[in-house]
Design a protein around this motif. Structure first.
Motif: not given
Ligand code: GLU
Length: 345
Positions: A326-331
């Motif tokens: 979620d922190r690195w790839l979620g968006s």
């Protein structure tokens, strides 16, 4: 350059040729130009008379390389995602069992990890802190935590795409965690952990481009890193692209920004990091390969492979994988579940 983003470090570029021009000559030409200006009333392009500007290109760039970095004999078929099954629960942190690779690492005091520092979101240097961060770096810290009880007991060694197999074969690192596709050819030389993410190759072009697939780029330059699965796919494309290979992924982004290549093609994960750094480039077309990421481990250290696979299982079970995702790839990559581990024994 349009946008440096977080990856402003790019030591491989060369300077402009104006450095070689003596200052006195510059003044003389300026005076002549001013005189000419006064005479005709026409504007004069001073830059044209004073110097020429070469387009900077990265050190190590190779266009249409002859030599292949991969072996010519095809590897026997295998399931590249299947790795060695964990043996029971993880040992307590700081108490690695006798006569194991993990105990030797514990005695040394640091996990030695081969990583990237040029790939935003996966392995990159945060310019504010100087620290390495990203989805791959989180995996390294989980392994260090499982061995020492301390995620910071890591010696990072920066390796290029092309250098990954070599550092493992020479036993210079304990692990390589670096957007590393597990495939049968690489399994011949090293071990891989179970798959911790599945990426796929796509295409990155200038915002204004109409191109949406590699097939439309016949005769055009397409950039990827040396020794990557991406450059092999580009070389094999029947549309006869002009492969341009570089040492670091950032070099490809810079070459695209400067119009020196028509596209960059590699894992969607790496390209998503470039899009996050530069609004003037865009990801286009569908994925056309499967790139299952595994953690590379020297061939002889199967005990370490089982241990790392247990660490990955724990990370998925306790939610660490999901929060790192979620922190690195979620968006950029949307919601995704972790891959199911597969084992060969
Ligand atoms: N995943 C691909 C590979 O392992 C491309 C990524 C990279 O080279 O860093 O070759």
């Amino acid at each position: 350059m349009r946008a440096g983003g977080v990856m402003a470090r790019h030591g491989s570029r060369v300077g402009l040729t104006s450095r070689a021009v003596p200052v006195s000559l510059v003044f003389a030409v300026l005076l002549l130009a001013v005189a000419a200006c006064a005479g005709s009333g026409q504007p004069v392009d001073l830059a044209k008379d004073v110097t020429s500007v070469d387009r900077p290109s990265p050190v190590g760039v190779e266009e249409n390389p002859k030599t292949s970095t991969t072996s010519t004999t095809p590897a026997p078929p295998c399931d590249p995602r299947a790795s060695y099954r964990p043996q029971g629960p993880l040992p307590p942190e700081g108490q690695m069992p006798n006569d194991t690779t993990m105990q030797r690492i514990q005695e040394r005091g640091q996990l030695v990890a081969g990583v990237d520092q040029n790939t935003f979101l996966f392995g990159f240097r945060n310019p504010a802190t100087g620290a390495l961060e990203g989805f791959d770096i989180d995996r390294v810290r989980e392994i260090a935590k499982a061995i020492f009880g301390d995620p910071n007991k890591v010696q990072f060694k920066v390796v290029t795409s092309a250098g990954r197999l070599d550092v493992l074969e020479k036993d210079q690192v304990d692990v390589v965690v670096r957007t590393f596709t597990a495939n049968c050819e690489r399994w011949q030389k090293i071990n891989f952990s179970s798959t911790y993410y599945i990426a796929g190759q796509r295409l990155l072009v200038d915002r204004t481009s109409n191109v949406t697939s590699l097939d439309q780029l016949g005769g055009k330059k397409v950039c990827a890193a040396k020794g990557s699965t991406s450059i092999t796919t580009i070389k094999q494309n029947p549309a006869k692209l002009v492969p341009v290979q570089v040492d670091n992924w950032t070099d490809c982004l810079i070459m695209l920004q400067q119009g020196q290549v028509s596209a960059v093609s590699t894992d969607d994960t790496i390209l998503a990091g470039m899009v996050a750094q530069d609004p003037n480039v865009k990801l286009v077309g569908d994925r056309f390969t499967d790139e299952p990421y595994g953690i590379g481990i020297p061939k002889k250290n199967t005990d370490m492979v089982r241990f790392v696979n247990a660490v990955l299982e724990k990370s998925i079970a306790d939610g660490s994988w999901a929060s790192s995702y979620d922190r690195w790839l979620g968006s950029s990559m949307g919601g995704q579940a972790p891959p199911q581990p597969a084992y060969l024994d």
